[in-house]
Motif scaffolding. Structure first.
Motif, PDB file in Angstrom:
ATOM      1  N   UNK A   9      46.485  20.001  28.303  1.00  0.00           N
ATOM      2  CA  UNK A   9      45.459  20.984  28.659  1.00  0.00           C
ATOM      3  C   UNK A   9      45.175  21.976  27.530  1.00  0.00           C
ATOM      4  N   UNK A  10      46.105  22.123  26.587  1.00  0.00           N
ATOM      5  CA  UNK A  10      45.888  23.097  25.513  1.00  0.00           C
ATOM      6  C   UNK A  10      46.151  22.544  24.112  1.00  0.00           C
ATOM      7  N   UNK A  11      46.277  21.248  23.977  1.00  0.00           N
ATOM      8  CA  UNK A  11      46.520  20.636  22.666  1.00  0.00           C
ATOM      9  C   UNK A  11      45.205  20.457  21.916  1.00  0.00           C
ATOM     10  N   UNK A  12      44.640  21.574  21.501  1.00  0.00           N
ATOM     11  CA  UNK A  12      43.381  21.559  20.746  1.00  0.00           C
ATOM     12  C   UNK A  12      43.323  22.796  19.859  1.00  0.00           C
ATOM     13  N   UNK A  13      42.390  22.820  18.954  1.00  0.00           N
ATOM     14  CA  UNK A  13      42.290  23.960  18.038  1.00  0.00           C
ATOM     15  C   UNK A  13      41.219  24.959  18.446  1.00  0.00           C
ATOM     16  N   UNK A  14      40.238  24.517  19.193  1.00  0.00           N
ATOM     17  CA  UNK A  14      39.157  25.429  19.607  1.00  0.00           C
ATOM     18  C   UNK A  14      39.300  25.777  21.065  1.00  0.00           C
ATOM     19  N   UNK A  15      38.994  26.977  21.473  1.00  0.00           N
ATOM     20  CA  UNK A  15      38.428  28.079  20.708  1.00  0.00           C
ATOM     21  C   UNK A  15      39.504  28.865  19.955  1.00  0.00           C
ATOM     22  N   UNK A  16      39.188  29.202  18.742  1.00  0.00           N
ATOM     23  CA  UNK A  16      40.107  30.003  17.934  1.00  0.00           C
ATOM     24  C   UNK A  16      39.937  31.475  18.308  1.00  0.00           C
ATOM     25  N   UNK A  17      41.004  32.225  18.185  1.00  0.00           N
ATOM     26  CA  UNK A  17      40.982  33.660  18.468  1.00  0.00           C
ATOM     27  C   UNK A  17      41.492  34.373  17.237  1.00  0.00           C
ATOM     28  N   UNK A  18      40.658  35.175  16.633  1.00  0.00           N
ATOM     29  CA  UNK A  18      40.911  35.871  15.365  1.00  0.00           C
ATOM     30  C   UNK A  18      41.556  34.944  14.329  1.00  0.00           C
ATOM     31  N   UNK A  19      41.031  33.733  14.269  1.00  0.00           N
ATOM     32  CA  UNK A  19      41.490  32.767  13.285  1.00  0.00           C
ATOM     33  C   UNK A  19      42.720  31.963  13.696  1.00  0.00           C
ATOM     34  N   UNK A  20      43.248  32.235  14.879  1.00  0.00           N
ATOM     35  CA  UNK A  20      44.442  31.521  15.361  1.00  0.00           C
ATOM     36  C   UNK A  20      43.982  30.384  16.268  1.00  0.00           C
ATOM     37  N   UNK A  21      44.409  29.156  16.005  1.00  0.00           N
ATOM     38  CA  UNK A  21      44.003  28.030  16.853  1.00  0.00           C
ATOM     39  C   UNK A  21      44.459  28.219  18.305  1.00  0.00           C
ATOM     40  N   UNK A  22      43.685  27.661  19.221  1.00  0.00           N
ATOM     41  CA  UNK A  22      43.936  27.775  20.655  1.00  0.00           C
ATOM     42  C   UNK A  22      45.363  27.385  21.011  1.00  0.00           C
ATOM     43  N   UNK A  23      45.867  26.307  20.427  1.00  0.00           N
ATOM     44  CA  UNK A  23      47.216  25.819  20.730  1.00  0.00           C
ATOM     45  C   UNK A  23      48.263  26.923  20.607  1.00  0.00           C
ATOM     46  N   UNK A  24      48.149  27.767  19.585  1.00  0.00           N
ATOM     47  CA  UNK A  24      49.147  28.812  19.339  1.00  0.00           C
ATOM     48  C   UNK A  24      48.917  30.048  20.194  1.00  0.00           C
ATOM     49  N   UNK A  25      47.657  30.533  20.256  1.00  0.00           N
ATOM     50  CA  UNK A  25      47.472  31.781  20.997  1.00  0.00           C
ATOM     51  C   UNK A  25      47.608  31.575  22.498  1.00  0.00           C
ATOM     52  N   UNK A  26      47.343  30.375  23.004  1.00  0.00           N
ATOM     53  CA  UNK A  26      47.540  30.073  24.419  1.00  0.00           C
ATOM     54  C   UNK A  26      49.024  30.200  24.777  1.00  0.00           C
ATOM     55  N   UNK A  27      49.890  29.649  23.941  1.00  0.00           N
ATOM     56  CA  UNK A  27      51.325  29.738  24.201  1.00  0.00           C
ATOM     57  C   UNK A  27      51.823  31.180  24.101  1.00  0.00           C
ATOM     58  N   UNK A  28      51.328  31.915  23.142  1.00  0.00           N
ATOM     59  CA  UNK A  28      51.745  33.312  23.000  1.00  0.00           C
ATOM     60  C   UNK A  28      51.229  34.163  24.157  1.00  0.00           C
ATOM     61  N   UNK A  29      50.066  33.847  24.674  1.00  0.00           N
ATOM     62  CA  UNK A  29      49.547  34.552  25.848  1.00  0.00           C
ATOM     63  C   UNK A  29      50.468  34.329  27.041  1.00  0.00           C
ATOM     64  N   UNK A  30      50.999  33.123  27.171  1.00  0.00           N
ATOM     65  CA  UNK A  30      51.891  32.817  28.283  1.00  0.00           C
ATOM     66  C   UNK A  30      53.218  33.561  28.173  1.00  0.00           C
ATOM     67  N   UNK A  31      53.613  33.997  27.002  1.00  0.00           N
ATOM     68  CA  UNK A  31      54.819  34.829  26.883  1.00  0.00           C
ATOM     69  C   UNK A  31      54.616  36.122  27.655  1.00  0.00           C
ATOM     70  N   UNK A  32      53.462  36.744  27.463  1.00  0.00           N
ATOM     71  CA  UNK A  32      53.151  37.994  28.160  1.00  0.00           C
ATOM     72  C   UNK A  32      52.937  37.740  29.649  1.00  0.00           C
TER      73      UNK A  32
END
Length: 78
Positions: A25-48
């Motif tokens: 469901x999240x193994x993709x690069x778009x949409x990027x957030x402030x230059x961070x690929x979706x794959x990374x910022x989605x996981x970091x959002x789930x930490x919070x």
């Protein structure tokens, strides 16, 4: 004993596992957030989100335990 409050607690604790184990469901690069690929910022959002859901589950559990012991006298936090 299964109660509606305990079902909500379980959902709060299981939701992060389901969201993060379903990698497709999240193994993709778009949409990027402030230059961070979706794959990374989605996981970091789930930490919070996980921290907030765990806090909610803990508060609900304490409230449920106080309700079970009566008015909250003599119990403890368990």
């Amino acid at each position: 004993m299964v109660t509606p409050v305990r079902v909500v607690i379980a959902l709060c604790l299981v939701a992060p596992f389901v969201a993060l184990l379903w990698v497709g469901s999240y193994a993709k690069t778009d949409p990027a957030f402030i230059g961070i690929p979706f794959f990374y910022w989605y996981q970091m959002l789930w930490v919070v989100v996980s921290a907030v859901l765990t806090m909610v589950a803990h508060q609900l559990w304490q409230r449920d335990q106080r309700a079970r012991t009566g008015s909250g006298k003599g119990g403890g936090s368990r």
